[in-house]
Design an enzyme around this catalytic site. Structure first.
Site, PDB file in Angstrom:
ATOM      1  N   GLY A 146       0.821  -1.202   0.000  1.00  0.00           N
ATOM      2  CA  GLY A 146       0.000   0.000   0.000  1.00  0.00           C
ATOM      3  C   GLY A 146       0.856   1.254   0.000  1.00  0.00           C
TER       4      GLY A 146
ATOM      5  N   GLU B 193       5.160  -5.566   5.714  1.00  0.00           N
ATOM      6  CA  GLU B 193       5.441  -6.948   6.101  1.00  0.00           C
ATOM      7  C   GLU B 193       5.439  -7.896   4.909  1.00  0.00           C
ATOM      8  OE1 GLU B 193       4.324 -11.016   7.007  1.00  0.00           O
ATOM      9  OE2 GLU B 193       2.873  -9.514   6.319  1.00  0.00           O
TER      10      GLU B 193
ATOM     11  N   ILE C 126       1.928   2.282   7.657  1.00  0.00           N
ATOM     12  CA  ILE C 126       1.275   3.126   8.656  1.00  0.00           C
ATOM     13  C   ILE C 126       0.876   2.300   9.869  1.00  0.00           C
ATOM     14  CG2 ILE C 126       0.437   4.714   6.885  1.00  0.00           C
ATOM     15  CD1 ILE C 126      -2.392   3.589   7.453  1.00  0.00           C
ATOM     16  N   ASP C 127       0.799   0.966   9.723  1.00  0.00           N
ATOM     17  CA  ASP C 127       0.405   0.107  10.847  1.00  0.00           C
ATOM     18  C   ASP C 127       1.484   0.009  11.919  1.00  0.00           C
ATOM     19  OD1 ASP C 127      -2.022  -0.386   9.716  1.00  0.00           O
ATOM     20  OD2 ASP C 127      -1.501  -2.353   8.909  1.00  0.00           O
TER      21      ASP C 127
ATOM     22  N   GLY D 218      -5.536  -0.846  10.788  1.00  0.00           N
ATOM     23  CA  GLY D 218      -4.860  -1.734  11.716  1.00  0.00           C
ATOM     24  C   GLY D 218      -5.353  -3.144  11.493  1.00  0.00           C
TER      25      GLY D 218
END
Length: 360
Positions: free
Chosen positions: A28, A121, A144-145, A188
């Site tokens: 993303g 990830e 951003i997580d 999240g």
């Protein structure tokens, strides 16, 4: 000078000072991607007199040998610019037979000596596997997580946190005007870093995160007690991956996208409906969605992105492949990609315990 990537090997002893780097942005989009690209190019050009090529749309560009030359002029003005000039995708070279051979061929055709992989990830796990298969890669943690292990922060997180906090601040006044309960859904997927910190920063009534499954009955009882003791508006912050304790609330079965990722988003609607049904209080939903990762990066993310980009260029020129640059005690260090992607970084129990002191 290109490495023998077509054969799946690289010879560190053959590295010269002047190299050719490749760079890609996968997964993303995220505020700060362009700042990393800019820093990789600036460091490589000025410190090492090396050249940089950017692959388009993540790993897809490497598979299909779609790329653009990057230089200092190309990267002017990128520091505050959101998104990524290279484009991105969730394509990975292990999805289809023969794609890794195409990757090797593309890197050889572009004379790439080392590849900087910027991603979260999924993208970095692919990079770790690619290194095991003989590719000279260096990782940069983006999400951003904030769920990548062995780094205290990933760029993009601070920007998303600021956006979420500001949104919750704004919702307080409308909730108070109508004595409503507002349910705010933030991103999240597997972790609640944005939710727990935004909830704390903006004075949320309660925060629900994936690491701690919730009991909807207990949530509603707390909210009812709060409203019975006065005219109080309530803000419930929900991470998109939050789950109820099994058997406490019916939810729709998980669906997956074409890449095998669970489709998330919308859990707040189900929670809000249950809250209104059980408490009788008017409940409204705000889903922040992609606004959290759009737009210009915060000053903190601009600085972190720049430091990561410089460090990644240094790692490639050092021939220190299979590493990810990371932030530890305000220092940029290198950690093994395999270790950084072995497990997700969850919300610390101490942080969650501190936040719970202010729950309804």
């Amino acid at each position: 000078m290109g490495l023998l990537i077509a054969l799946g090997v690289f010879d560190l002893e053959g590295l010269e000072a002047r190299m050719r780097l490749g760079v890609l942005t996968g997964g993303g989009d995220c505020p700060g991607l362009n700042a990393v690209i800019r820093a990789v190019v600036r460091r490589s050009s000025r410190r090492y007199d090396s050249t940089v090529v950017g692959f388009l749309d993540g790993w897809r560009g490497v598979i299909e040998n779609q790329a653009m030359e990057l230089d200092i002029e190309t990267c002017r003005g990128l520091l505050p610019r959101g998104g990524t000039i290279l484009g991105t995708s969730r394509i990975q070279p292990y999805s289809n037979p023969g794609d890794m051979d195409r990757v090797r061929a593309s890197l050889a055709a572009q004379s790439v000596d080392g590849l900087v992989v910027i991603g979260g990830e999924g993208t970095l796990s692919c990079a770790a596997q690619a290194f095991e298969d003989g590719l000279p890669v260096v990782g940069v943690p983006k999400t951003i997580d904030n769920d990548i292990a062995l780094t205290e922060a990933t760029f993009g997180f601070d920007t998303a946190l600021g956006i979420a906090t500001e949104a919750i601040d704004r919702l307080h006044t409308t909730a108070e005007s109508h004595d409503r309960i507002m349910v705010v859904e933030v991103m999240g997927r597997h972790v609640g870093h944005i939710a727990i910190r935004a909830g704390m920063a903006a004075g949320a009534t309660m925060t629900l995160i994936p690491e701690h499954p919730f009991d909807i009955a207990a949530v509603c009882e707390s909210l009812t007690r709060r409203h019975e003791h006065g005219k109080y508006a309530s803000i419930v912050v929900v991470a998109e991956g939050a789950k109820p304790i099994p058997g406490t609330m019916d939810i729709a079965p998980d669906e997956t996208d074409e890449y095998g990722h669970i489709r998330l988003g919308g859990i707040s609607n189900r929670i809000a409906a249950e809250i209104e049904r059980r408490t009788g209080y008017e409940t409204r939903v705000t889903i922040l969605g992609y606004i959290q990762r759009g737009g210009t990066p915060s000053p903190a993310d601009r600085v972190l992105s720049t430091r990561f980009g410089v460090a990644a260029a240094d790692a490639v020129h050092d021939g220190d492949f299979g590493q990810m640059v990371a932030l530890q005690q305000d220092r940029i260090v290198r950690v093994a990609l395999s270790d950084a992607t072995a497990e997700l970084k969850l919300v610390d129990d101490g942080l969650y315990d501190a936040a719970r002191e202010f729950f309804a």
